[in-house]
Design a protein around this motif. Structure first.
Motif, PDB file in Angstrom:
ATOM      1  N   PHE A   1      -6.998   8.063  10.130  1.00 46.58           N
ATOM      2  CA  PHE A   1      -5.533   8.046  10.116  1.00 46.58           C
ATOM      3  C   PHE A   1      -4.995   6.704  10.611  1.00 46.58           C
ATOM      4  O   PHE A   1      -4.032   6.166  10.066  1.00 46.58           O
ATOM      5  CB  PHE A   1      -4.978   9.204  10.954  1.00 46.58           C
TER       6      PHE A   1
ATOM      7  N   ARG B   1      -5.228   4.273   7.933  1.00 48.25           N
ATOM      8  CA  ARG B   1      -4.235   4.589   6.904  1.00 48.25           C
ATOM      9  C   ARG B   1      -2.848   4.126   7.342  1.00 48.25           C
ATOM     10  O   ARG B   1      -2.117   3.471   6.587  1.00 48.25           O
ATOM     11  CB  ARG B   1      -4.246   6.105   6.703  1.00 48.25           C
ATOM     12  N   LEU B   2      -2.518   4.440   8.585  1.00 38.34           N
ATOM     13  CA  LEU B   2      -1.209   4.050   9.095  1.00 38.34           C
ATOM     14  C   LEU B   2      -1.118   2.520   9.159  1.00 38.34           C
ATOM     15  O   LEU B   2      -0.073   1.933   8.868  1.00 38.34           O
ATOM     16  CB  LEU B   2      -0.983   4.651  10.491  1.00 38.34           C
TER      17      LEU B   2
ATOM     18  N   TRP C   1      -0.286   1.223   5.815  1.00 33.13           N
ATOM     19  CA  TRP C   1       1.126   1.454   5.495  1.00 33.13           C
ATOM     20  C   TRP C   1       2.034   0.529   6.294  1.00 33.13           C
ATOM     21  O   TRP C   1       2.966  -0.066   5.760  1.00 33.13           O
ATOM     22  CB  TRP C   1       1.507   2.902   5.854  1.00 33.13           C
ATOM     23  N   PHE C   2       1.740   0.464   7.562  1.00 35.04           N
ATOM     24  CA  PHE C   2       2.673  -0.191   8.483  1.00 35.04           C
ATOM     25  C   PHE C   2       2.449  -1.707   8.574  1.00 35.04           C
ATOM     26  O   PHE C   2       3.404  -2.474   8.556  1.00 35.04           O
ATOM     27  CB  PHE C   2       2.510   0.447   9.872  1.00 35.04           C
TER      28      PHE C   2
ATOM     29  N   ARG D   1       0.923  -3.890   4.586  1.00 38.83           N
ATOM     30  CA  ARG D   1       1.992  -4.139   3.605  1.00 38.83           C
ATOM     31  C   ARG D   1       2.943  -5.223   4.101  1.00 38.83           C
ATOM     32  O   ARG D   1       3.453  -6.019   3.335  1.00 38.83           O
ATOM     33  CB  ARG D   1       2.754  -2.847   3.324  1.00 38.83           C
ATOM     34  N   GLN D   2       3.168  -5.212   5.415  1.00 39.74           N
ATOM     35  CA  GLN D   2       4.017  -6.245   6.012  1.00 39.74           C
ATOM     36  C   GLN D   2       3.352  -7.626   5.865  1.00 39.74           C
ATOM     37  O   GLN D   2       3.990  -8.602   5.485  1.00 39.74           O
ATOM     38  CB  GLN D   2       4.206  -5.905   7.505  1.00 39.74           C
TER      39      GLN D   2
ATOM     40  N   THR E   1       8.105  -0.416   5.145  1.00 38.39           N
ATOM     41  CA  THR E   1       6.866  -0.669   4.372  1.00 38.39           C
ATOM     42  C   THR E   1       6.276   0.618   3.794  1.00 38.39           C
ATOM     43  O   THR E   1       5.275   0.573   3.088  1.00 38.39           O
ATOM     44  CB  THR E   1       5.807  -1.347   5.266  1.00 38.39           C
ATOM     45  N   LEU E   2       6.883   1.760   4.112  1.00 33.77           N
ATOM     46  CA  LEU E   2       6.361   3.032   3.606  1.00 33.77           C
ATOM     47  C   LEU E   2       7.243   3.550   2.472  1.00 33.77           C
ATOM     48  O   LEU E   2       8.465   3.330   2.480  1.00 33.77           O
ATOM     49  CB  LEU E   2       6.316   4.069   4.734  1.00 33.77           C
TER      50      LEU E   2
END
Lengths: 863, 231
Positions: free
Chosen positions: A6, A9-10, A13-14, A17-18, B105-106
């Motif tokens: 997790f 995964r987070l 996402w967090f 991507r930034q 970003t989500l």
């Protein structure tokens, strides 16, 4: 496991991507860390390749020998082979001779010629030839036919010679045509010296080199049934001065010499990684600050503070892992260029190495990966701790608060001063097993200490300078100064990258200048002489071949016009420390040259040396052995026992270990050895043109030597001094490359830091626009900030550099290599370089200043 | 109004939150006594700085009281450890913010799933529930969109889905219509009312707007950190 999945995964996402959306900044930091990792890895691989090549050569030469019989400083009588072979514990006694020779003619590259007994060597070393499946025919030919040899595959390719061809080889003793019998299979002994070896029969070798009845060593293989005390009983039958050694001793002694070089180069290459660490710190801490609100949202949704900590730690790990992967192609590019330079330096300074391949050491790769990951995690830890402090109630704040709980600048300055003060007791600690650990720790503390001073310096600068800046640069300069005052610890720590790079730059500039200045003085005063004469390839063959008697006679005939200072040089070890024992005519030398004594007046020292028996030792030898003035030096040289007091210590920058000077006359008297390893010649009446007179003398010696001329190496003093300084410059060229890379990484740091500060203050900068500032004024303000930031970094870096240069010269160099230098600062280089660094750093600030107006003010201010 | 239980789900006694700004102390919430029953729809009203948001953050476990008692959904939030409060935020409350606070970003689906994933629920189950919620909130077409591609109404509906993903007993909304036009504001209020009326959630809304008045079971007017008026 589920939690880890997790977390990843987070993180994708967090964070990922930034990072992807801000790819330029991400790429800059990745490039910085990749450069650091690549430099570190490639330097380590290059040095390791050199050391491994040396160790492998020594191992393959030692073969299966359990013991080796040698005479330190001399050769072993061949007659001992038969006696040893008869010892009940000895399975095989195999004599061996080796020397560097080269194909005749200019430019022939030296290679190792090994003379062995093909029969007794059968059980000792692995080698075979390609021509026949039976080893018999080629080794029989070696024994039956004089002047035949078996070259390695590489040599035969280099010479373009096939079996049956002949090649002319030259040695200090003579020049002879050899016939290539066959080619060695690329295995075992043939791989020594990077494949640059050739085998010949021992009798041929002895005839070629004039060593009839002598061998370099006798390798012994003991029977399986040999008793534990077999070595003692073998040693007992050896003549005076001949000893029994483990074959690994030569390898270990060589590796010991290279160890300090390897360690210092590794530490220097680590600096780029250290600078890269600041880049990671800068970007991760930007994310922590600028995404504080998002973190508060995460906390409000049920994320624990620990989860946030790991989220940012993972960001650091990402830079470490991806940076290291990106470093692989960079490393493979760099290592190819470095290996040649490193092996040349190792060969010049310590032991001869021939690197034929670059083995990929999985352990080295793993340790470089671990180190890159470690520094990246270390860089992310502080911002991650900051992320952990984000409180969920901050979710109600429209704009993230910043610098919460940052320690006051003066607290950090106090801590920094404390770290700098800690350096003083540290540098007084001795090295541990020859490794200047306290020196390295002191260096690290200096960097950290000076970096911690920067918040206070920035605050001070920002508090007092703005009114003056307003006069110079108007309102933008004033505002820039004020921002510097309030920028807090984070900007200050980002300035740390610049402080580190500038500090290192200044320290190395001073060290290299001091080193070169001292070496120049040493060369001028100690390496004096109008002409230097020695057997060919004596350096590479460690002066094992003396000058031919005819040459000695010729020199003595020249005494009317030339003053001759002969010397006998012998390579030895003192309690496992390699050194050169040089017996020379000091009474004559003192009229033409001077030694740079650490203490005492040269006249008094030479007078004492005349009055009583004693030796002079070099600073390197003194530091490596712990011997000082008044201590007793004991050694067994060519069977002669010496027990002499140390009368003085002199500076010496000769490579391949320390030096011991002893009057030649006394040595000849004690040992009976009348041979000369070489001689320095001083013209009694040089006339107006010294160089022309020296060249004339050189020609006269070569002409009068007849056939012997080809075995001699005659160099004018000016050329020799030029060669020494050239080697010095080549040795430090790698240091300069590493330094430039560290500066490049620091420049990337400036770009990243400024960009992050601009993006972070986007609202504030656009507010300035809204209240009437022009775009140019805002950009000028940013440039002023950069100027102040860089000036602060350079100023503190300069101070740090002076401290560090003292550390390098008087602690790390002394503990690593045994030498120190006369301290002198290269002000010219510093005056030229520091404005250049300032200019480069400001140039790096330009792209950052362009970022500010990427988005419309209305949009930024509405957010 | 659904009053399923007779004992209060939120019980505050002398609840106080003091902030220190240098030498100055400001009581954002000043000795408040409050009982809210399960299934109540409460509207907190008051001017800026009256303490509405502070009270909400105390109720949501986002902040700790300085003094007094606070029991929410059977937990003593004053004495709870940070880990217990984190667990409380995951399981017992869902919070809706004025500025939506979606993570940029989500995607919509990921933002919705996040609290449940943080609570350690299995991913397929979470995804299925998120899809149901987003379907109910008419956001199926926007599942893979980042928040920057959504309108204000869509963002707030996503925030509502996110607040509901863990099926909390209490929904806290801080100015939920503050950043929306009147049409979208109506839609959001309707949704909150539906949550209260049809699904039995306790809903507490802090707002300036009069939009919520007609849905309120209980209105509290805060002034200078104290409840000045009940209606």
């Amino acid at each position: 496991m589920k939690k880890a999945v997790f977390l990843v995964r987070l993180w994708i996402w967090f964070s990922l991507r930034q990072l992807r959306s801000q790819y330029w900044r991400t790429l800059t930091v990745l490039l910085g860390i990749a450069l650091g990792a690549a430099v570190f890895t490639s330097v380590r691989l290059a040095v390791n390749a050199s050391v491994d090549s040396f160790a492998n050569s020594m191992d393959t030469l030692a073969g299966k020998a359990d013991w080796t019989v040698v005479t330190p400083g001399a050769r072993v009588p061949e007659g001992l082979v038969a006696a040893l072979q008869k010892h009940p514990a000895v399975e095989t006694a195999s004599p061996l001779l080796s020397t560097y020779v080269r194909p005749a003619g200019n430019g022939g590259e030296p290679f190792l010629l090994i003379g062995l007994d093909p029969i007794s060597d059968r059980d000792m070393r692995q080698w075979s030839s390609t021509g026949t499946s039976e080893r018999g025919s080629s080794w029989l030919t070696l024994m039956r036919t004089p002047y035949t040899l078996l070259p390695g595959e590489k040599l035969s390719e280099r010479w373009h010679k096939a079996p049956g061809d002949s090649i002319t080889l030259e040695h200090a003793h003579r020049t002879v045509d050899f016939q290539v019998t066959d080619i060695l299979e690329p295995e075992g002994l043939a791989l020594a010296e990077g494949g640059g070896i050739a085998l010949t029969d021992i009798a041929t070798f002895q005839e070629f080199t004039g060593l009839h009845g002598w061998v370099d060593r006798i390798d012994l293989r003991l029977k399986a049934s040999a008793q534990n005390d077999a070595a003692r009983s073998i040693a007992a039958m050896l003549p005076e001065g001949t000893v029994l050694e483990k074959p690994s001793e030569a390898r270990e002694s060589g590796k010991l010499m290279v160890r300090s070089y390897r360690l210092n180069l590794s530490v220097l290459s680590f600096v780029s990684l250290f600078v890269g660490m600041f880049l990671i710190f800068s970007l991760v801490s930007l994310h922590v600050t600028s995404r504080r609100h998002e973190m508060a949202v995460l906390r409000s949704l049920g994320a624990s503070s620990r989860l946030l900590f790991f989220l940012f730690l993972l960001e650091g790990a990402f830079f470490g892992v991806v940076g290291w992967v990106a470093a692989i192609p960079l490393s493979s590019f760099l290592v190819r260029r470095l290996v040649e330079q490193v092996s040349a330096t190792v060969s010049h300074l310590f032991v001869r190495v021939q690197v034929d391949q670059l083995p990929l050491d999985p352990l080295e790769a793993a340790s470089s990966f671990a180190l890159t990951l470690f520094v990246s995690l270390l860089a992310a830890i502080q911002p991650a701790i900051e992320a952990r402090k984000v409180h969920p109630r901050e979710v109600f704040l429209r704009h993230a608060s910043r610098e919460n709980g940052s320690p006051a600048p003066y607290c950090l300055a106090l801590l920094g001063a404390l770290l700098i003060l800690t350096v003083w007791p540290l540098v007084r600690l001795p090295a541990i097993h020859g490794v200047p650990l306290s020196g390295y720790l002191a260096t690290f503390l200096l960097f950290c200490g000076f970096s911690l001073l920067s918040p206070w310096c920035l605050h001070l600068l920002g508090s007092h300078l703005p009114p003056l800046l307003q006069h110079v640069g108007g309102q933008p300069a004033y505002l820039g100064g004020r921002y510097i005052r309030d920028s807090g610890a984070r900007m200050a720590l980002s300035v740390g990258a610049l402080i580190t790079a500038v500090g290192l730059f200044v320290a190395l500039v001073i060290m290299i200048h001091s080193f070169r200045g001292t070496v120049e003085l040493w060369v001028e005063q100690s390496i004096s002489g109008d002409l230097f004469l020695r057997p060919k390839m004596s350096e590479i063959n460690r002066y094992r071949d003396p000058l031919p008697p005819q040459t000695v006679q010729l020199l003595q005939d020249l005494q009317e016009s030339v003053e001759i200072v002969p010397y006998r040089r012998i390579f030895l070890t003192y309690e496992k420390v390699p050194y050169q024992f040089e017996a020379l005519d000091l009474s004559r030398l003192r009229h033409h040259a001077s030694l740079l004594f650490l203490q005492g007046h040269p006249e008094n020292i030479f007078r004492e040396l005349e009055a009583r028996d004693g030796i002079l030792i070099s600073e390197v030898f003194a530091n490596q052995t712990g011997l000082g003035v008044g201590d007793h030096f004991t050694a067994q040289i060519e069977g002669t026992k010496l027990d002499l007091p140390v009368l003085a210590i002199f500076r010496d920058y000769r490579t391949q270990g320390g030096t011991v000077h002893y009057p030649l006359e006394r040595f000849t008297k004690k040992s009976g050895d009348t041979s000369w390893s070489g001689a320095r010649l001083f013209l009694k009446h040089p006339g107006e043109d010294l160089e022309a007179a020296a060249l004339a003398l050189k020609n006269e010696i070569l002409t009068r030597s007849g056939d012997q001329a080809q075995a001699l190496e005659v160099t004018t003093g000016r050329d020799l001094r030029r060669i020494i300084l050239r080697i010095f410059d080549e040795t430090f060229s790698i240091t300069s490359v590493l330094l430039l890379i560290a500066l490049l990484a620091a420049t990337l740091g400036i770009t990243t830091t400024l960009a992050t500060f601009i993006l972070e203050r986007s609202r504030q900068l656009h507010t300035l626009l809204a209240v009437g500032a022009s775009r140019t004024q805002v950009r000028t303000m940013i440039i002023w900030e950069a100027v102040l930031m860089v000036i602060t970094g350079e100023g503190i870096g300069l101070c740090c550099g002076f401290f560090l240069s003292y550390l390098l010269i008087f602690v790390i160099n002394r503990q690593s290599f045994g030498w120190t230098f006369i301290y002198s600062v290269d002000w010219t280089a510093l005056w030229i370089s520091l404005p250049l660094i300032l200019g480069t750093a400001l140039f790096a600030a330009l792209p950052a200043s362009q970022l500010v107006f990427q988005r419309p003010a209305s949009q930024v201010l509405r957010e | 109004m659904n009053e399923v239980f007779s004992s209060p789900i939120i019980k505050a006694r002398q609840l106080t939150r003091i902030y220190r700004l240098g030498q100055v102390e400001i009581a954002a919430v000043d000795h408040i006594d409050l009982d809210i029953l399960p299934g109540q729809m409460v509207v907190l009203k008051g001017n800026s700085g009256s303490g509405k948001s502070t009270l909400l953050s105390l109720l949501g476990g986002l902040d700790q009281p300085t003094e007094g008692e606070l029991h929410v959904a059977g937990r003593d939030l004053r004495k709870a450890s940070p880990a217990e409060i984190t667990h409380y935020r995951r399981s017992s409350v869902g919070i809706i913010f004025q500025s939506f606070n979606l993570l940029p970003t989500l995607t919509v689906l990921e933002n919705t799933c996040l609290p449940a994933l943080l609570a350690g629920k299995p991913s397929p189950q979470v995804k299925a529930r998120a899809l149901d919620l987003l379907d109910w909130l008419k956001l199926t077409a926007r599942l893979q969109h980042p928040p920057s591609h959504l309108s204000g109404g869509e963002m707030q509906r996503t925030a509502i889905a996110r607040a509901l993903i863990n099926d909390p007993a209490i929904i806290l909304a801080d100015e939920p219509t503050g950043n929306l036009d009147s049409r979208n504001g109506e839609i959001v209020m309707e949704l909150l009312w539906e949550l209260n009326n049809k699904l039995g959630r306790t809903v507490i809304i802090a707002t300036h707007s009069t939009l919520a008045d007609r849905y309120a079971g209980l209105s509290l007017f805060l002034k200078d950190g104290v409840i000045a008026e009940y209606s």
